[in-house]
Design a protein around this motif. Structure first.
Motif, mmCIF file in Angstrom:
data_model
loop_
_atom_site.group_PDB
_atom_site.id
_atom_site.type_symbol
_atom_site.label_atom_id
_atom_site.label_comp_id
_atom_site.label_asym_id
_atom_site.label_seq_id
_atom_site.Cartn_x
_atom_site.Cartn_y
_atom_site.Cartn_z
ATOM 1 N N LYS A 178 0.827 -1.211 0.000
ATOM 2 C CA LYS A 178 0.000 0.000 0.000
ATOM 3 C C LYS A 178 0.857 1.253 0.000
ATOM 4 O O LYS A 178 0.584 2.227 -0.717
ATOM 5 C CB LYS A 178 -0.913 0.010 1.236
ATOM 6 N N GLY A 181 1.989 1.918 -3.324
ATOM 7 C CA GLY A 181 0.944 2.065 -4.334
ATOM 8 C C GLY A 181 0.861 0.895 -5.297
ATOM 9 O O GLY A 181 0.372 1.034 -6.413
ATOM 10 N N TRP A 182 1.334 -0.282 -4.864
ATOM 11 C CA TRP A 182 1.354 -1.460 -5.728
ATOM 12 C C TRP A 182 0.180 -2.379 -5.416
ATOM 13 O O TRP A 182 -0.163 -2.587 -4.247
ATOM 14 C CB TRP A 182 2.640 -2.263 -5.527
ATOM 15 N N HIS A 183 -0.423 -2.940 -6.461
ATOM 16 C CA HIS A 183 -1.440 -3.972 -6.241
ATOM 17 C C HIS A 183 -0.915 -5.301 -6.758
ATOM 18 O O HIS A 183 0.070 -5.364 -7.505
ATOM 19 C CB HIS A 183 -2.776 -3.601 -6.896
ATOM 20 N N GLN A 189 -6.690 -3.093 -5.965
ATOM 21 C CA GLN A 189 -6.326 -1.868 -5.274
ATOM 22 C C GLN A 189 -4.974 -2.087 -4.598
ATOM 23 O O GLN A 189 -4.528 -3.224 -4.427
ATOM 24 C CB GLN A 189 -7.387 -1.514 -4.233
ATOM 25 N N PRO A 190 -4.268 -1.001 -4.240
ATOM 26 C CA PRO A 190 -2.955 -1.175 -3.608
ATOM 27 C C PRO A 190 -3.037 -2.053 -2.365
ATOM 28 O O PRO A 190 -3.987 -1.980 -1.584
ATOM 29 C CB PRO A 190 -2.557 0.263 -3.253
#
Length: 350
Positions: A178, A181-183, A189-190
């Protein structure tokens, strides 16, 4: 008995930092201090019996599993948050496995996209969590088929931790993702896709997943099976193989070890059995093969190699294990892996 260091352990510890390194080790909340890896210690109880004067002139380490041929009875297991450990994620591992023709299991909690992994190596297996709606699983199976993956692994033991704050080593991969900002492959979503704790899956859901896998030409393996009552009905529900695993003792240090359960599982099923947990050398893989595991999966040593030296280190580690499997099996007097059985191992008395 003390567990020896993982390959590249000191360098990996330095690069990852203590919290992430302890997460990688998988220390659960009910472990005491740096408790030794019970999975590895269970394997180390066994000693191999060499056979002499057998006259075997060569050794073939190849095995066949799920109608696929692999270079040796060893593969790389799944892990989450791959790009946290290396800027290229697990792509260096995929390239090494492709060169060596070994199976690679990809977690749905991987950040690197499925299509990118499939383009790098099209003999991977996708590991999914048996939780939430079956429709979610089916959609991911479709993505795996489109990316030319070769099998689906479904984690049925503790796919979602039911209590917050008890992550292995006290480190949350979801929070780390999170922050960046990675999913993941399995998320939109992240962070890690939130799924219900205490999932209420039963054989009905396995039937549905197995049918969908069959429609896509993908065999289904169940991971986390340790009790004979869970293994016995699996074949009747469309399952192609079982992975004996306590998920690396990440949820609890009190789970039984998979190597100790292999005889119990063998007694009730003819499905191929894979071993996940404690493999740190080629000789470990030979012991597992003698005890009934068609193939063994290793994760933590491969991560430390990835962190320390990328593709080159991973390739060197795995090729060294294949060489050890070849030499030790030859010394056991066999010419191929199918000849290895329980007569080649004995439990240590020390």
């Amino acid at each position: 008995m003390l567990t020896p260091e993982l390959p590249f352990e000191r360098a990996a510890r330095e690069r990852l930092g203590e919290p992430l390194f302890r997460y990688m080790q998988g220390l659960p909340a009910d472990a005491f201090g740096d408790e030794n890896d019970a999975n590895h210690l269970a394997l180390r109880r066994f000693r191999l019996l060499p056979r002499v004067l057998q006259g075997n002139e060569s050794i073939d380490t190849h095995i066949t599993l799920l109608n696929q041929t692999w270079a040796a009875p060893i593969g790389v297991g799944a892990f989450a948050g791959d790009r946290i450990f290396h800027e290229e994620g697990l792509l260096p591992i995929a390239r090494a496995c492709k060169r060596l023709q070994l199976p690679l299991v990809i977690s749905e909690e991987t950040v690197t996209p499925l299509a990118q992994i499939g383009a790098e190596y099209d003999r991977c297996w996708l590991q999914l969590r048996a939780a939430g709606e079956v429709a979610r699983i089916k959609a991911l199976i479709d993505q795996a088929a489109e990316s030319h993956f070769k099998a689906i692994v479904l984690t049925v033991l503790a796919p979602v931790h039911p209590v917050a704050g008890l992550q292995p080593g006290g480190f949350s991969v979801g929070d780390a993702l999170k922050q960046r900002g990675w999913h993941t492959i399995g998320g939109t979503q992240p962070g890690v896709e939130p799924l219900p704790a205490f999932p209420v899956w039963r054989w009905q859901q396995i039937d549905e997943v197995a049918t969908h896998c069959a429609d896509r030409g993908l065999p289904l393996l169940l991971k986390g099976v340790l009790h004979h009552d869970d293994a016995a009905p699996a074949a009747a529900h469309g399952v192609s193989g079982l992975i004996a695993s306590n998920i690396g003792l990440r949820q609890s240090a009190r789970w039984v070890t998979p190597v100790d359960q292999l005889p119990d599982l063998q007694a009730v099923t003819r499905l191929p059995l894979l071993l996940d947990g404690g493999i740190r050398s080629g000789s470990d893989a030979v012991v597992a093969r003698c005890l009934g595991a068609t193939l063994s999966l290793s994760v933590r040593p491969v991560i430390t190699a990835l962190v320390t030296g990328g593709e080159t280190a991973v390739f060197d580690l795995l090729s060294g294990w294949i060489n050890a499997i070849s030499a030790i099996s030859h010394w056991c007097g066999v010419s191929d892996m199918s000849a290895l059985n329980g007569s080649f191992v004995t439990e240590a008395r020390d």
